[in-house]
Design an enzyme around this catalytic site. Structure first.
Site, PDB file in Angstrom:
ATOM      1  N   HIS A   1       0.859  -1.181   0.000  1.00 33.76           N
ATOM      2  CA  HIS A   1       0.000   0.000   0.000  1.00 33.76           C
ATOM      3  C   HIS A   1       0.894   1.229   0.000  1.00 33.76           C
ATOM      4  CE1 HIS A   1      -2.967   2.944   0.687  1.00 33.76           C
ATOM      5  NE2 HIS A   1      -2.763   3.088   1.981  1.00 33.76           N
TER       6      HIS A   1
ATOM      7  N   GLU B   1       6.122   1.786 -22.436  1.00 38.72           N
ATOM      8  CA  GLU B   1       6.931   0.570 -22.273  1.00 38.72           C
ATOM      9  C   GLU B   1       6.725  -0.121 -20.918  1.00 38.72           C
ATOM     10  OE1 GLU B   1       8.612  -1.135 -24.302  1.00 38.72           O
ATOM     11  OE2 GLU B   1       9.989  -2.346 -23.074  1.00 38.72           O
TER      12      GLU B   1
HETATM   13 ZN    ZN Z   1      -3.409   4.556   3.334  1.00 36.00          ZN
END
Ligand code: ZN
Length: 213
Positions: free
Chosen positions: A97, A120
């Site tokens: 995260h 790319e």
């Molecule tokens: Zn967060």
């Protein structure tokens, strides 16, 4: 014999790297890595670049804590219920995260989906080629991180090919079959989010690019 890093040591090293990239500043962001039938997660609300292997929690796939650090002040990551969505719905071996400013800004220049093609770095995402259109669902932010879990699960089910979900005005969740793939995919996504924001800033549309080919 070469020394094998433990999963806990790898998590601490990755947190330091992610901090340097601006993905985990101000105690934000997080990571989990699967270890057999459990997940190792960082503690919540601490400086991610300073965590030590003994500070980590292990949870089972239902979110029950099965190992806690000796330091009783620590609590498991707020992201745990979100990490478990990618683990249980996609068999993810690691989830990252990031509070990257590139991911956050990318959500301000798109609607319900982030989409990009013919760059790319798209090739770094599992199953994607240069000419494919990479689509990442965007979910709306909530006041509490854990309240994102249901929307994140719905986005994962609605976009069976995606390896990431963006959270508007917040950041991104990226996963992969193991921590190496999750890390490299997170790097590719971050590059693509940054590219899209810069293209937007420069007034470059994808059609403009195609016209030059
Ligand atoms: Zn967060």
């Amino acid at each position: 014999m070469t020394y094998q890093q433990t999963i806990q040591e790898i998590i601490c090293e990755l947190c330091r790297q992610f901090y340097m990239l601006g993905w985990a500043s101000g105690t934000g962001g997080g990571i989990c890595v699967r270890d057999g039938d459990k997940l190792w997660v960082a503690p919540s609300g601490v400086q991610k670049e300073r965590i030590q292997p003994e500070d980590l929690f292990a949870v089972d796939f239902d979110g029950n804590v099965i190992h806690r650090p000796d330091n009783e002040k620590l609590k498991p990551s707020e992201c745990t219920s979100l990490f478990l969505k990618a683990v249980n719905l996609r068999g993810a071996g690691a989830v990252i995260h990031s509070h990257s400013i590139h991911a956050m800004l990318a959500t301000l220049v798109c609607g319900k989906e982030f989409s990009i093609s013919e760059i790319e770095m798209i090739k770094g995402i599992q199953g994607m080629g240069f000419h494919d259109r990479l689509v990442v669902p965007v979910i709306e932010n909530t006041a509490q991180e854990c309240d994102l879990a249901e929307a994140l699960g719905q986005a994962i089910e609605a976009y069976p090919k995606t390896q990431a979900v963006l959270v508007r005005r917040h950041g991104v969740y990226v996963w992969g079959p193991d921590w190496v793939k999750a890390k490299t995919q997170a790097e590719c996504y971050d590059y693509l989010f940054r590219a899209a924001v810069e293209m937007h800033r420069l007034g470059i549309s994808e059609n403009t690019l195609a016209a030059h080919v």
